[in-house]
Design an enzyme around this catalytic site. Structure first.
Site, mmCIF file in Angstrom:
data_model
loop_
_atom_site.group_PDB
_atom_site.id
_atom_site.type_symbol
_atom_site.label_atom_id
_atom_site.label_comp_id
_atom_site.label_asym_id
_atom_site.label_seq_id
_atom_site.Cartn_x
_atom_site.Cartn_y
_atom_site.Cartn_z
ATOM 1 N N SER A 122 0.836 -1.198 0.000
ATOM 2 C CA SER A 122 0.000 0.000 0.000
ATOM 3 C C SER A 122 0.867 1.243 0.000
ATOM 4 O O SER A 122 2.018 1.217 0.454
ATOM 5 C CB SER A 122 -0.897 0.015 1.244
ATOM 6 O OG SER A 122 -0.141 0.354 2.400
ATOM 7 N N ASP A 123 0.317 2.344 -0.495
ATOM 8 C CA ASP A 123 0.984 3.621 -0.282
ATOM 9 C C ASP A 123 0.888 3.958 1.205
ATOM 10 O O ASP A 123 0.134 3.339 1.960
ATOM 11 C CB ASP A 123 0.344 4.714 -1.139
ATOM 12 C CG ASP A 123 1.316 5.836 -1.478
ATOM 13 O OD1 ASP A 123 2.317 5.998 -0.752
ATOM 14 O OD2 ASP A 123 1.077 6.563 -2.460
ATOM 15 N N ALA A 124 1.683 4.939 1.634
ATOM 16 C CA ALA A 124 1.810 5.227 3.060
ATOM 17 C C ALA A 124 0.471 5.638 3.677
ATOM 18 O O ALA A 124 -0.095 6.661 3.302
ATOM 19 C CB ALA A 124 2.861 6.315 3.277
ATOM 20 N N TRP A 125 -0.011 4.844 4.596
ATOM 21 C CA TRP A 125 -1.242 5.092 5.330
ATOM 22 C C TRP A 125 -2.483 5.065 4.431
ATOM 23 O O TRP A 125 -3.540 5.543 4.806
ATOM 24 C CB TRP A 125 -1.159 6.406 6.126
ATOM 25 C CG TRP A 125 -0.349 6.270 7.370
ATOM 26 C CD1 TRP A 125 -0.819 6.062 8.635
ATOM 27 C CD2 TRP A 125 1.080 6.290 7.486
ATOM 28 N NE1 TRP A 125 0.221 5.951 9.527
ATOM 29 C CE2 TRP A 125 1.399 6.096 8.856
ATOM 30 C CE3 TRP A 125 2.118 6.462 6.591
ATOM 31 C CZ2 TRP A 125 2.713 6.059 9.329
ATOM 32 C CZ3 TRP A 125 3.420 6.426 7.045
ATOM 33 C CH2 TRP A 125 3.705 6.229 8.400
ATOM 34 N N ALA A 126 -2.369 4.485 3.224
ATOM 35 C CA ALA A 126 -3.495 4.470 2.291
ATOM 36 C C ALA A 126 -4.635 3.579 2.776
ATOM 37 O O ALA A 126 -5.805 3.859 2.485
ATOM 38 C CB ALA A 126 -3.028 4.010 0.913
#
Length: 694
Positions: free
Chosen positions: A237-241
Site C-alpha cells: 500500500s501507499d503510506a497510510w493508504a
C-alpha cells in the site's frame, strides 16, 4: 527448478515454520526480527526515484521527468544500475551495524509510472511524462537496471502508484478517480502492464485514491489485471493508504474491516498503521490463516530473490567505497546534459567566451540546491549550483556578477524589507553585463507531494503555469534594460514564459548534483542540447479540463492540438537536423536522418503512428518508437526503428484492445507531427501510408 520457483519454495517452507502471529507481524512495512528462525528485522520502505533517497550520502541524478526528456532508455538503465549498487552498499554497511531503519533496505519504491496527464500535478516531476509508450519504455529500463539479470536481484523495483493516480494532491485520501474503460486500457494501464509482464517488476504499490469507486489498494479490477499479466511479486500500500478506507473513502466502518479488505484483495504489505491489527481481525473471523500466510510468502519470496539470506551473495562485497563514486558523478553529469531542453534560441547560444567580458547570473534558483534535487533526493557530496557551474566555465577572463533578484515565491527576500527588494541590484548588474542569465522557476517546496506523515515535503499542486509574481517582476525588469537575456527554468513541469523577449529559454527540470556543470557545458557550447519535452507545455490552465477530470479529452498531445505553447517531443539543438525518406518493412521503420548544420549533436528520432480508418483511434498520432542518435556536422545516416506490434492495435470504448484497420500513417522526425513543431523547428515530419495485417 527455476530460480523464481526456488525462491517461492524457500519462502513457503520458512513461513510454514512461523507461528501465525509471527507471520502476521511480517506484513507491516517495519518487519520485526524473528530471532528463533534467524530472520533479521527488515524495513520495506526505501526510495530510489533518481538516486538513493533519504538515506544519507548518495549520487543525485536528474529528476525522473528530466530523464524522460532525454528519451534515452539505455542511459536510464545505466543510471538505475548505479543507484542499485549504492542502495546495496548502504544496506550492507548499515545493516551490519544494526541499522535497519527505513530508507536503508533494498526494496526500492520506484519508479513512479503514473501518467503526467495534467501540468498542475505537483508529483508529475516524479514521472516519465504524459505518454504511455515513453513511460513504459523508460519504466522498464529503470526496473531492469535496478533489478539486474543475475542469480539474485540487486534491488527490487516497485511500480507505483497503481493506478489512475495523478492528483489533485489535496484530496487524494478521499478522491474517486472516474475512468472510462477506453482511457483505462489505452492510457493508464499500459506502462504497468509492461513493467509487470516485460520487466518482471518485483513490487507494485497501490494508490491513495479510489478508482471507479474501489479503493486502489483493494481493487478487484486492478488486482485482476495483475493476475492477468502474470504478476508474481509483492503488493504494498501507499503510506497510510489503507487507513483512508475508513477515514477518507468511508468504504468500511473501521480499522479491522480496512485491514481485512486490503489483505483479502491481495495487498501483502502495509505501509502505515493498519496491519498491526491483523490478528484482531483474524480473531473476529474477518480474515483467514491462509490470507496471512499467503501474503507473508509473497514477501519472503522477494527477500529470497534478493539473496538476503545467502551469506555468499555476490552483492555482499558492495560497501562505502561504492557510494558517490567518481564514475557515478560522471554519469550524473552525462544524464543532466541529456535532460536539458532548449525551447528557444535566437542565435545567442552557445555563448562565445571571446566576445564576453561580463555575465550577470540572476535569480532565486542561481545558487539553490533545491533547484538541483527536486523531491525524493539523497545527500550529494558534489552539488554544483547554476552559478557555480557558470563561474567555473567562464574562467578568470570573464567577470561574473550575481544577484538573487527576487525570492522564489515571496514578494521580498528580506522579511522586513519592502517588496521587490533585490530588483534594483539585479538591474544594476544586468546593465553592466554583456548578457544576463536568469535562473527562475520552482522547487519541491512549491510543487511536490502533499505533506503528511509519510512525506517530508510541503509542496502540493500548482494552480497556475506562470512563474511566481516576484519572478515575473524580476524578468520584466531585466528585459527592459534591452541587453541579451537567457532564461534558465528549473521546474518539474511546464512553466509559461509568455514574454517573447528572452533571447533563449532552457528548461532544465531538477537536473541533479551536476546541474550547474551541465548547464554551463550547454551554455558555452561544450555540449549541444538534445533533450525533448516529455509533456505538452500549454499556454494556460483555463483551457484545460477540470483537474479532477480523468478523461483524456482535451489533454496531452494525443488528444489535443489546442492551447499549445511548446509541443510534446519538441526541443532544439545547436545544429539543424531533419529526416526524410521514411519507409516501412518487416516490422521496422527506416528513415534518413540528416544534420544540415555545422555542429555535431545528438538528437532523438521519433516515430508516430495513426490508424487512418479505425474510429477507435486517438485523435492525433501517437508515439510508437524513438531512438537517440549522434550526428556529425553534415552527416547523413539511415536509422531503423523497430515497431512494437501493439502499435497496430486500437482500443474500443468498451476497453477492448483489438487489431487496427490495417491502414496506418507513419510519421517520423526530430519532433512530433504537431503543426506547432513544424513551425518552431522549420521542418515537417516525413510520412508514409502503410498497410499492415495484424
Amino acid at each position: 527448478m527455476k530460480k523464481q520457483d526456488l525462491a517461492y519454495k524457500k519462502a513457503k517452507e520458512l513461513v510454514a515454520s512461523m507461528t501465525l502471529e509471527e507471520a502476521a507481524s511480517q506484513l507491516f512495512y517495519k518487519s520485526p526480527a524473528i530471532e528463533r528462525l534467524g530472520i533479521p528485522a527488515y524495513n520495506w520502505w526505501n526510495e530510489a526515484l533518481h538516486g538513493v533517497a533519504r538515506a544519507g550520502t548518495a549520487t543525485i541524478f536528474p529528476q525522473a521527468i528530466g530523464m524522460a526528456a532525454s528519451f534515452d532508455d539505455a542511459l536510464l538503465k545505466t543510471e538505475a544500475k548505479a543507484i542499485a549498487v549504492e542502495a546495496r552498499a548502504k544496506y550492507n554497511e548499515q545493516s551490519k551495524r544494526g541499522d535497519r531503519d527505513l530508507y536503508k533496505g533494498v526494496t526500492m519504491w520506484s519508479p513512479n509510472i503514473n501518467l503526467f496527464r495534467d501540468p498542475r500535478w505537483g508529483r508529475g516531476q516524479e514521472t516519465y511524462g504524459e505518454d504511455p509508450y515513453l513511460t513504459a519504455r523508460m519504466g522498464c529500463a529503470f526496473v531492469n537496471g535496478l533489478q539486474g539479470d543475475g542469480e539474485y536481484e540487486i534491488t527490487a523495483a516497485c511500480a507505483k502508484h497503481f493506478a489512475v493516480h495523478s492528483g489533485p494532491e489535496a484530496i487524494r485520501h478521499s478522491f474517486d478517480a472516474q475512468c472510462s474503460p477506453k482511457d483505462m486500457e489505452e492510457t493508464y494501464l499500459p506502462a504497468f502492464e509492461a513493467l509487470v509482464s516485460e520487466a518482471k517488476v518485483e513490487g507494485v504499490m497501490g494508490a491513495y485514491n479510489r478508482v471507479n469507486g474501489e479503493g486502489a489498494c483493494a481493487s478487484s479490477f486492478l488486482m485482476g489485471k495483475l493476475k492477468e499479466w502474470g504478476f508474481d511479486g509483492y503488493f504494498v500500500s501507499d503510506a497510510w493508504a489503507i487507513r483512508d478506507f475508513y477515514e477518507g473513502h468511508k468504504l468500511v466502518p473501521g480499522v479491522l474491516e480496512a485491514a481485512a479488505l486490503a489483505l483479502k484483495a491481495g495487498c501483502d504489505c502495509n505501509c502505515g498503521n493498519t496491519y498491526p491489527h491483523l490478528m484482531e481481525a483474524y480473531e473476529k473471523g474477518l480474515i483467514s490463516e491462509e490470507d496471512i500466510r499467503t501474503a507473508c510468502e509473497h514477501l519472503f519470496r522477494t527477500r529470497f530473490r534478493l539473496g538476503l539470506f545467502d551469506e555468499n551473495n555476490g552483492f555482499n562485497h558492495f560497501g562505502i567505497k561504492d557510494i558517490a563514486t567518481e564514475e557515478h558523478a560522471a554519469l550524473a553529469l552525462k544524464c543532466a546534459e541529456k535532460s536539458m531542453v532548449l525551447l528557444k534560441n535566437d542565435g545567442i547560444l552557445p555563448l562565445k567566451k571571446e566576445k564576453l567580458q561580463s555575465i550577470a547570473v540572476i535569480g532565486p534558483n542561481a545558487t539553490s540546491i533545491d533547484a538541483l534535487r527536486g523531491n525524493y533526493y539523497g545527500t550529494s557530496c558534489r552539488n554544483v549550483t547554476f552559478l557555480d557551474g557558470i563561474r567555473k566555465e567562464a574562467g578568470n577572463d570573464i567577470r561574473v556578477y550575481y544577484s538573487e533578484g527576487s525570492a522564489l515565491s515571496r514578494s521580498r527576500v528580506e522579511y522586513l524589507a519592502e517588496d521587490d527588494d533585490r530588483i534594483a541590484e539585479a538591474k544594476a548588474m544586468a546593465e553592466i553585463s554583456d548578457v544576463s542569465i536568469l535562473c527562475l522557476g520552482l522547487d519541491a517546496n512549491i510543487e511536490g507531494e502533499e505533506g503528511d506523515e509519510g512525506n517530508a515535503f510541503v509542496g502540493g499542486d500548482k494552480t497556475t503555469l506562470e512563474i511566481p509574481e516576484g519572478q515575473k517582476k524580476l524578468l520584466n525588469a531585466v528585459l527592459e534594460i534591452g541587453k541579451p537575456v537567457i532564461v534558465v527554468m528549473a521546474a518539474g513541469s511546464s512553466m509559461n514564459i509568455s514574454d517573447d523577449r528572452p533571447n533563449a529559454l532552457l528548461q532544465v527540470w531538477y537536473p541533479g548534483e551536476a546541474g550547474g556543470t551541465a548547464l554551463a557545458n550547454i551554455l558555452f557550447g561544450k555540449v549541444s542540447p538534445s533533450a525533448k519535452l516529455p509533456v505538452t507545455f500549454y499556454e494556460n490552465t483555463e483551457k484545460l479540463p477540470e483537474f479532477t477530470d480523468y478523461s483524456m479529452s482535451g489533454r496531452t498531445y494525443r488528444y489535443t492540438q489546442d492551447n499549445i505553447l511548446y509541443p510534446f517531443g519538441y526541443g532544439l539543438t545547436y545544429s539543424d537536423t531533419c529526416v526524410s525518406g521514411l519507409s516501412y518493412r518487416d516490422g521496422k521503420a527506416i528513415v534518413t536522418a540528416v544534420n544540415l548544420g555545422k555542429t555535431d549533436t545528438e538528437d532523438v528520432v521519433q516515430l508516430y503512428i495513426r490508424d487512418t480508418v479505425s474510429g477507435d483511434e486517438v485523435p492525433f498520432s501517437r508515439l510508437c518508437a524513438f531512438q537517440r542518435i549522434a550526428l556529425k556536422a553534415g552527416e547523413t545516416r539511415e536509422v531503423e526503428l523497430a515497431v512494437d506490434p501493439k502499435a497496430f492495435t486500437v482500443v474500443t470504448e468498451e476497453g477492448k484492445r483489438i487489431a487496427g484497420s490495417g491502414s496506418y500513417l507513419l510519421q517520423a522526425g526530430f519532433a512530433s507531427p504537431d503543426p506547432k513543431s513544424a513551425l518552431l523547428t522549420g521542418h515537417a515530419c516525413a510520412q508514409v501510408q502503410i498497410q499492415v495485417s495484424c
